[in-house]
Design an enzyme around this catalytic site. Structure first.
Site, PDB file in Angstrom:
ATOM      1  N   LEU A 101       0.812  -1.213   0.000  1.00 42.51           N
ATOM      2  CA  LEU A 101       0.000   0.000   0.000  1.00 42.51           C
ATOM      3  C   LEU A 101       0.848   1.265   0.000  1.00 42.51           C
ATOM      4  O   LEU A 101       0.424   2.307  -0.480  1.00 42.51           O
ATOM      5  CB  LEU A 101      -0.927   0.007   1.225  1.00 42.51           C
TER       6      LEU A 101
ATOM      7  N   GLY B 236       7.971   3.797   3.075  1.00 41.00           N
ATOM      8  CA  GLY B 236       8.657   4.914   3.687  1.00 41.00           C
ATOM      9  C   GLY B 236      10.135   4.627   3.743  1.00 41.00           C
ATOM     10  O   GLY B 236      10.607   3.599   3.241  1.00 41.00           O
TER      11      GLY B 236
ATOM     12  N   SER C 244      10.136   1.727   6.429  1.00 42.60           N
ATOM     13  CA  SER C 244       9.007   0.822   6.605  1.00 42.60           C
ATOM     14  C   SER C 244       8.285   0.583   5.284  1.00 42.60           C
ATOM     15  O   SER C 244       8.472   1.310   4.312  1.00 42.60           O
ATOM     16  CB  SER C 244       8.021   1.413   7.619  1.00 42.60           C
TER      17      SER C 244
ATOM     18  N   VAL D  32       4.151  -0.664   4.083  1.00 42.43           N
ATOM     19  CA  VAL D  32       2.790  -0.981   4.530  1.00 42.43           C
ATOM     20  C   VAL D  32       2.112  -1.832   3.463  1.00 42.43           C
ATOM     21  O   VAL D  32       2.101  -1.471   2.289  1.00 42.43           O
ATOM     22  CB  VAL D  32       1.961   0.297   4.779  1.00 42.43           C
TER      23      VAL D  32
ATOM     24  N   LYS E  84       2.108  -2.837   8.857  1.00 43.90           N
ATOM     25  CA  LYS E  84       3.252  -1.926   8.726  1.00 43.90           C
ATOM     26  C   LYS E  84       4.492  -2.640   9.249  1.00 43.90           C
ATOM     27  O   LYS E  84       4.584  -2.951  10.439  1.00 43.90           O
ATOM     28  CB  LYS E  84       3.013  -0.635   9.512  1.00 43.90           C
TER      29      LYS E  84
ATOM     30  N   ASP F 184       4.518  15.036  13.912  1.00 42.95           N
ATOM     31  CA  ASP F 184       4.659  15.020  12.449  1.00 42.95           C
ATOM     32  C   ASP F 184       3.278  15.034  11.801  1.00 42.95           C
ATOM     33  O   ASP F 184       3.021  14.314  10.840  1.00 42.95           O
ATOM     34  CB  ASP F 184       5.452  13.794  12.006  1.00 42.95           C
TER      35      ASP F 184
ATOM     36  N   ASP G 268      27.738  15.296   3.028  1.00 43.38           N
ATOM     37  CA  ASP G 268      27.462  16.516   2.250  1.00 43.38           C
ATOM     38  C   ASP G 268      26.577  16.128   1.071  1.00 43.38           C
ATOM     39  O   ASP G 268      27.010  16.048  -0.073  1.00 43.38           O
ATOM     40  CB  ASP G 268      28.774  17.145   1.776  1.00 43.38           C
TER      41      ASP G 268
ATOM     42  N   GLU H 298      22.047  14.676  10.599  1.00 42.14           N
ATOM     43  CA  GLU H 298      22.355  13.473   9.836  1.00 42.14           C
ATOM     44  C   GLU H 298      23.586  12.763  10.379  1.00 42.14           C
ATOM     45  O   GLU H 298      23.635  11.532  10.421  1.00 42.14           O
ATOM     46  CB  GLU H 298      22.550  13.818   8.358  1.00 42.14           C
TER      47      GLU H 298
END
Length: 433
Positions: free
Chosen positions: A18, A21, A24, A26, A45, A155, A397, A408
């Site tokens: 579906l 990410g 992850s 789904v 998920k 978020d 960078d 990061e």
């Protein structure tokens, strides 16, 4: 949530993908045996595993070891609290079950088949302020329940609000709690991520995050719903962040002349830079525009709907591209970083100093040039890493602009496992902003 670890295929048949990410995937699932859900279909998920991690002490946490990825650990803790203190709720996604196998941790969730918030809106034949108010009402109800449980979503954005089904009066569900936090258990590594368009000023300035951060995000969503574009637009993320921290936005006459004063007044209250001046979710629900009393019933200007369609298309394209790029590039950078410093014993104090000295030496506290990065390492007395500074710098960078993002680098170091790896990881997760 089940207490025993079981394999996914024991109880569920896995079907089509579906969505994906950075960490992850789904997929649709079919229940082999009834688990108390109202439907045979669920959303599965899968959160990828990167190794063992013993998280800090947390009330009611019966599992002493989950996984080393902070996002995965965090989402499990938050979802457990939602099950215990929020569910079932018509506007918050429900977790049915958890399974674990060699592929990762699998969250068995309600299947929201009604589509994303903006997808539903742009497909409507008729769109009005009253319709937008109904959307805000549902999101605010979900936020009220979460905030009463001391859960901050962190978020909140349109793609994290899905309709349960395709019915006209379908409930709208808040979902995706990977970056969420519990007020008495906030993981700083999780705070390094998020969507800049919806992030609050206090999150950008590393101040204490409260439930009012979600209220800011709600204000951004409402602004977009009524105009078709976001309140903070700039040529670079740095400029956008400055606008957000200053609360610099406006209601352009051409776009907003037909929008009710009450709606604009509500947006202004939601987008206050001082979080204490923003209303609570309960107060939002009592606002006369949100109740529908002052929201216009007339169809909205076709130009606004057209802009919203364009914004939605760009957003979906960007999200898909970023998920693919982030997943592959982050994993590759982490692997190369481990090859560079794999034998280096990253002590707990050094992880803490990494963030402290970044903020002291770098002009904006976040982005560093190569010389500044070398200064950070020297200030930390990490002499064995100084000769590797240029190579580490080059790894992170990303856009080749001559600077690296402190978030990061900390994320990269926190994903490594050394001889003192568990202690180092725990410290990185606990380091104060």
């Amino acid at each position: 949530m089940g207490q025993e670890t079981r394999r996914l295929n024991d109880d569920y048949e896995v079907a089509d993908v579906l969505g994906r990410g950075g960490f992850s995937v789904v997929r649709r699932g079919i229940i082999r045996k009834c688990k108390g859900s109202k439907s045979d279909d669920v959303a599965i998920k899968t959160l990828r595993r990167f190794g063992p991690l013993i998280p800090p002490q947390h009330p009611n946490n019966s599992r002493q070891a989950l996984v080393s990825d902070a996002l995965l650990t965090n989402e499990l803790l938050v979802m457990r609290k939602i099950v215990e203190e929020v569910s079932p709720h018509p506007n918050v996604i429900h977790l049915y079950d958890v399974c674990e196998d060699s592929n990762g941790i699998h969250l068995i969730l309600e299947l929201c088949s009604g589509g994303e918030l903006f997808d539903r809106i742009v497909a409507q034949e008729r769109y009005s302020e009253a319709g937008a108010a109904a959307v805000i009402r549902q999101i605010a109800k979900g936020l009220k329940a979460l905030h009463q449980a001391s859960i901050i979503h962190r978020d909140l954005k349109p793609e994290n609000c899905l309709f349960l089904n395709k019915d006209e009066n379908s409930p709208l569900k808040i979902m995706d709690f990977g970056l969420s936090s519990i007020e008495d258990f906030t993981d700083p590594v999780v705070g390094l991520f998020g969507s800049v368009d919806y992030v609050s000023p206090e999150a950008l300035s590393r101040h204490k995050i409260t439930c009012k951060a979600d209220i800011w995000s709600l204000g951004v969503i409402l602004y977009i719903l009524l105009s078709g574009y976001p309140p903070f637009i700039a040529q670079s993320n740095r400029q956008k962040q400055q606008m957000i921290m200053q609360g610099h936005f406006s209601f352009h006459e051409k776009t907003w002349k037909s929008i009710s004063y009450s709606a604009k007044e509500l947006i202004s209250s939601l987008l206050k830079v001082n979080p204490h001046m923003r209303p609570s979710a309960e107060e939002v629900l009592q606002h006369p525009w949100v109740t529908g009393y002052l929201a216009k019933q007339e169809q909205m200007d076709a130009e606004i709907v057209s802009r919203l369609q364009s914004f939605n298309a760009r957003r979906k394209f960007r999200a898909a591209a970023m998920a693919s790029i982030f997943s592959s590039s982050f994993s590759l950078r982490t692997k190369k970083l481990k090859n560079l410093v794999g034998s280096y014993d990253l002590k707990p104090q050094e992880l803490e100093n990494l963030q402290i000295h970044f903020q002291k030496i770098c002009r904006d506290g976040e982005n560093a040039t190569l010389s500044q990065f070398e200064q950070v390492l020297k200030a930390m007395e990490m002499s064995s890493l100084v000769p590797l500074a240029a190579r580490i710098f080059d790894l992170f960078d990303n856009n080749r602009d001559g600077t690296v993002d402190m978030r990061e680098i900390i994320g990269g170091f926190s994903s490594l496992k050394y001889s003192q790896g568990d202690d180092a990881l725990r410290l990185c997760f606990q380091v104060k902003k």
